[in-house]
Motif scaffolding. Sequence first.
Motif, PDB file in Angstrom:
ATOM      1  N   ASP A  53      71.946  52.251  39.573  1.00  0.00           N
ATOM      2  CA  ASP A  53      71.038  51.113  39.736  1.00  0.00           C
ATOM      3  C   ASP A  53      69.982  51.089  38.642  1.00  0.00           C
ATOM      4  O   ASP A  53      69.262  52.074  38.441  1.00  0.00           O
ATOM      5  CB  ASP A  53      70.338  51.196  41.094  1.00  0.00           C
ATOM      6  CG  ASP A  53      71.306  50.980  42.242  1.00  0.00           C
ATOM      7  OD1 ASP A  53      71.697  49.817  42.452  1.00  0.00           O
ATOM      8  OD2 ASP A  53      71.680  51.969  42.895  1.00  0.00           O
ATOM      9  N   PHE A  54      69.858  49.939  37.954  1.00  0.00           N
ATOM     10  CA  PHE A  54      68.870  49.774  36.895  1.00  0.00           C
ATOM     11  C   PHE A  54      68.032  48.526  37.156  1.00  0.00           C
ATOM     12  O   PHE A  54      68.549  47.505  37.619  1.00  0.00           O
ATOM     13  CB  PHE A  54      69.544  49.692  35.523  1.00  0.00           C
ATOM     14  CG  PHE A  54      70.095  51.024  35.073  1.00  0.00           C
ATOM     15  CD1 PHE A  54      69.331  51.872  34.273  1.00  0.00           C
ATOM     16  CD2 PHE A  54      71.341  51.451  35.489  1.00  0.00           C
ATOM     17  CE1 PHE A  54      69.819  53.123  33.887  1.00  0.00           C
ATOM     18  CE2 PHE A  54      71.837  52.703  35.106  1.00  0.00           C
ATOM     19  CZ  PHE A  54      71.069  53.539  34.307  1.00  0.00           C
ATOM     20  N   GLY A  55      66.726  48.629  36.849  1.00  0.00           N
ATOM     21  CA  GLY A  55      65.811  47.522  37.089  1.00  0.00           C
ATOM     22  C   GLY A  55      65.231  46.991  35.796  1.00  0.00           C
ATOM     23  O   GLY A  55      64.874  47.752  34.897  1.00  0.00           O
ATOM     24  N   GLU A  56      65.129  45.663  35.715  1.00  0.00           N
ATOM     25  CA  GLU A  56      64.561  45.006  34.543  1.00  0.00           C
ATOM     26  C   GLU A  56      63.506  44.000  34.986  1.00  0.00           C
ATOM     27  O   GLU A  56      63.665  43.319  36.000  1.00  0.00           O
ATOM     28  CB  GLU A  56      65.662  44.282  33.751  1.00  0.00           C
ATOM     29  CG  GLU A  56      66.646  45.229  33.051  1.00  0.00           C
ATOM     30  CD  GLU A  56      66.059  45.882  31.808  1.00  0.00           C
ATOM     31  OE1 GLU A  56      65.090  45.333  31.238  1.00  0.00           O
ATOM     32  OE2 GLU A  56      66.589  46.935  31.388  1.00  0.00           O
ATOM     33  N   ASN A  57      62.424  43.871  34.199  1.00  0.00           N
ATOM     34  CA  ASN A  57      61.327  42.949  34.513  1.00  0.00           C
ATOM     35  C   ASN A  57      61.419  41.623  33.802  1.00  0.00           C
ATOM     36  O   ASN A  57      60.979  40.612  34.316  1.00  0.00           O
ATOM     37  CB  ASN A  57      59.995  43.540  34.054  1.00  0.00           C
ATOM     38  CG  ASN A  57      59.375  44.382  35.101  1.00  0.00           C
ATOM     39  OD1 ASN A  57      59.995  45.351  35.506  1.00  0.00           O
ATOM     40  ND2 ASN A  57      58.210  43.997  35.563  1.00  0.00           N
ATOM     41  N   GLN A  60      65.154  37.535  30.046  1.00  0.00           N
ATOM     42  CA  GLN A  60      66.047  37.437  28.889  1.00  0.00           C
ATOM     43  C   GLN A  60      66.420  38.810  28.351  1.00  0.00           C
ATOM     44  O   GLN A  60      67.583  39.075  28.027  1.00  0.00           O
ATOM     45  CB  GLN A  60      65.396  36.586  27.787  1.00  0.00           C
ATOM     46  CG  GLN A  60      66.360  36.243  26.658  1.00  0.00           C
ATOM     47  CD  GLN A  60      67.585  35.461  27.143  1.00  0.00           C
ATOM     48  OE1 GLN A  60      67.457  34.386  27.735  1.00  0.00           O
ATOM     49  NE2 GLN A  60      68.795  36.001  26.942  1.00  0.00           N
ATOM     50  N   GLU A  61      65.433  39.708  28.295  1.00  0.00           N
ATOM     51  CA  GLU A  61      65.712  41.079  27.837  1.00  0.00           C
ATOM     52  C   GLU A  61      66.756  41.739  28.749  1.00  0.00           C
ATOM     53  O   GLU A  61      67.712  42.378  28.279  1.00  0.00           O
ATOM     54  CB  GLU A  61      64.410  41.892  27.854  1.00  0.00           C
ATOM     55  CG  GLU A  61      64.608  43.354  27.504  1.00  0.00           C
ATOM     56  CD  GLU A  61      63.388  44.236  27.854  1.00  0.00           C
ATOM     57  OE1 GLU A  61      62.247  43.721  27.858  1.00  0.00           O
ATOM     58  OE2 GLU A  61      63.599  45.429  28.129  1.00  0.00           O
ATOM     59  N   GLY A  62      66.586  41.557  30.046  1.00  0.00           N
ATOM     60  CA  GLY A  62      67.524  42.142  31.005  1.00  0.00           C
ATOM     61  C   GLY A  62      68.924  41.575  30.831  1.00  0.00           C
ATOM     62  O   GLY A  62      69.906  42.314  30.786  1.00  0.00           O
ATOM     63  N   VAL A  63      69.027  40.249  30.704  1.00  0.00           N
ATOM     64  CA  VAL A  63      70.338  39.609  30.585  1.00  0.00           C
ATOM     65  C   VAL A  63      71.053  40.075  29.316  1.00  0.00           C
ATOM     66  O   VAL A  63      72.261  40.331  29.324  1.00  0.00           O
ATOM     67  CB  VAL A  63      70.193  38.074  30.634  1.00  0.00           C
ATOM     68  CG1 VAL A  63      71.479  37.377  30.207  1.00  0.00           C
ATOM     69  CG2 VAL A  63      69.783  37.625  32.033  1.00  0.00           C
ATOM     70  N   ASP A  64      70.309  40.218  28.224  1.00  0.00           N
ATOM     71  CA  ASP A  64      70.929  40.709  26.983  1.00  0.00           C
ATOM     72  C   ASP A  64      71.561  42.085  27.204  1.00  0.00           C
ATOM     73  O   ASP A  64      72.693  42.348  26.783  1.00  0.00           O
ATOM     74  CB  ASP A  64      69.888  40.799  25.860  1.00  0.00           C
ATOM     75  CG  ASP A  64      69.425  39.425  25.390  1.00  0.00           C
ATOM     76  OD1 ASP A  64      70.111  38.430  25.705  1.00  0.00           O
ATOM     77  OD2 ASP A  64      68.380  39.352  24.707  1.00  0.00           O
ATOM     78  N   LYS A  65      70.832  42.981  27.870  1.00  0.00           N
ATOM     79  CA  LYS A  65      71.364  44.334  28.110  1.00  0.00           C
ATOM     80  C   LYS A  65      72.554  44.297  29.070  1.00  0.00           C
ATOM     81  O   LYS A  65      73.544  44.996  28.871  1.00  0.00           O
ATOM     82  CB  LYS A  65      70.268  45.224  28.689  1.00  0.00           C
ATOM     83  CG  LYS A  65      69.109  45.482  27.750  1.00  0.00           C
ATOM     84  CD  LYS A  65      68.092  46.366  28.455  1.00  0.00           C
ATOM     85  CE  LYS A  65      66.730  46.268  27.793  1.00  0.00           C
ATOM     86  NZ  LYS A  65      65.696  46.991  28.583  1.00  0.00           N
ATOM     87  N   ILE A  66      72.433  43.466  30.120  1.00  0.00           N
ATOM     88  CA  ILE A  66      73.520  43.375  31.102  1.00  0.00           C
ATOM     89  C   ILE A  66      74.805  42.927  30.418  1.00  0.00           C
ATOM     90  O   ILE A  66      75.874  43.502  30.610  1.00  0.00           O
ATOM     91  CB  ILE A  66      73.148  42.393  32.236  1.00  0.00           C
ATOM     92  CG1 ILE A  66      71.990  42.960  33.072  1.00  0.00           C
ATOM     93  CG2 ILE A  66      74.353  42.094  33.124  1.00  0.00           C
ATOM     94  CD1 ILE A  66      71.396  41.969  34.078  1.00  0.00           C
ATOM     95  N   GLN A  67      74.702  41.878  29.585  1.00  0.00           N
ATOM     96  CA  GLN A  67      75.910  41.353  28.944  1.00  0.00           C
ATOM     97  C   GLN A  67      76.554  42.402  28.037  1.00  0.00           C
ATOM     98  O   GLN A  67      77.766  42.564  28.018  1.00  0.00           O
ATOM     99  CB  GLN A  67      75.574  40.083  28.162  1.00  0.00           C
ATOM    100  CG  GLN A  67      75.317  38.912  29.106  1.00  0.00           C
ATOM    101  CD  GLN A  67      75.096  37.611  28.381  1.00  0.00           C
ATOM    102  OE1 GLN A  67      74.301  37.566  27.442  1.00  0.00           O
ATOM    103  NE2 GLN A  67      75.756  36.557  28.800  1.00  0.00           N
ATOM    104  N   GLN A  68      75.712  43.131  27.323  1.00  0.00           N
ATOM    105  CA  GLN A  68      76.241  44.149  26.424  1.00  0.00           C
ATOM    106  C   GLN A  68      76.903  45.289  27.210  1.00  0.00           C
ATOM    107  O   GLN A  68      78.016  45.710  26.905  1.00  0.00           O
ATOM    108  CB  GLN A  68      75.104  44.694  25.557  1.00  0.00           C
ATOM    109  CG  GLN A  68      75.590  45.554  24.409  1.00  0.00           C
ATOM    110  CD  GLN A  68      74.456  45.880  23.430  1.00  0.00           C
ATOM    111  OE1 GLN A  68      73.388  45.238  23.449  1.00  0.00           O
ATOM    112  NE2 GLN A  68      74.683  46.868  22.595  1.00  0.00           N
ATOM    113  N   LEU A  69      76.234  45.770  28.258  1.00  0.00           N
ATOM    114  CA  LEU A  69      76.723  46.958  28.967  1.00  0.00           C
ATOM    115  C   LEU A  69      77.875  46.640  29.918  1.00  0.00           C
ATOM    116  O   LEU A  69      78.719  47.494  30.184  1.00  0.00           O
ATOM    117  CB  LEU A  69      75.564  47.636  29.703  1.00  0.00           C
ATOM    118  CG  LEU A  69      74.542  48.271  28.738  1.00  0.00           C
ATOM    119  CD1 LEU A  69      73.273  48.679  29.479  1.00  0.00           C
ATOM    120  CD2 LEU A  69      75.145  49.477  28.012  1.00  0.00           C
TER     121      LEU A  69
END
Length: 232
Positions: A53-57, A60-69
Motif C-alpha cells: 500500500d502506497f499513499g500520495e497527496n 498529478q504526481e501520484g498518477v504519473d507514478k501509478i502509470q509508470q509502476l
Amino acid sequence: MEILAQHYQEVCDRITRAAQACGREPSSVRLLAVSKTFGVDAIRTVAACGQVDFGENYIQEGVDKIQQLRAESATAGLVWHCIGPIQSNKTRLVAEHFDWVHSIDRLKIAQRLSEQRPAHLPPLQVCLQVNIDGGETKSGVMPNEALALARAVVALPRLTLRGLMTIPDPAANEAAMLAVHQRTAVLWRELQSGLPDQALDVLSMGMTADLELAIQAGSTLVRVGTAIFGRR
Ligand SMILES: *Cc1c(COP(=O)(O)O)cnc(C)c1O
C-alpha cells in the motif's frame, strides 16, 4: 537504497511493538507507505521489501507514478491511496487511477468520484476525513456532520465506504495526543453502530510522529512517510 529497507523494517517493528504493547494483533494494523515527493526508484525499493500500500497527496504526481509502476510486473499489483485534498477538476484522475481515497470531506466530491469511477474497475474504497480537533482552516468534515455525510456516501453506487481518516495537529503532550485519537475512535464506533450494514473496518490515523499513540487508540491503518523515505 539499503537504508530504505532498513528504515522500512524499523517502521514495521515499531508497529509490531506498539500493537503488542496494547494487546492487539500486529496484523490488525495496516501500513500505508506515504511516498509523496519521492521518486519511483524509492517506491520500487520499498515494494521489493514486501510493501503493497502506497499513499500520495498530490494527484498529478501520484498518477504519473501509478502509470509508470503499473506497467512494470514487479510493481503492477501495488495498491494506491489518495490521501490529499481533491479539487473538483481532479476527481476524474483520482477515480480512474487510485484504488482508495482517504480524504472525502464533502458530498460533491464523493458524487463526482462515484460518477467518474470506470465500470471495469472495482468500487473506489473511501474514508471520510474528519476534522477531529476543529481547526478552522483544516479540511475534514466536522465530527457532528460525519454520520450524515457517511449515509449519503453509502448511497453512491461506485464507492465503498470503509471508515474514517484524521490528520490532527500535534498536541501539547502524549496524553493530549492520545485523547484526540481516542475521540476519533469513539466517533468511528458511533458510525459503525449508525450504519450496521457497512463494514467500516478502517480507522486511518497516525503518522511518523504519533503512530504508537494512534495504535493504542485503535488505529487500523497508519500512514508513514518520513520514517520510511526520509525528510521531504
Ligand atoms: C504526508 C502525510 C503523511 C505522512 O506523514 P509523515 O509525518 O511523513 O509520516 C500521512 N498522512 C497524510 C495525509 C500526509 O499528507
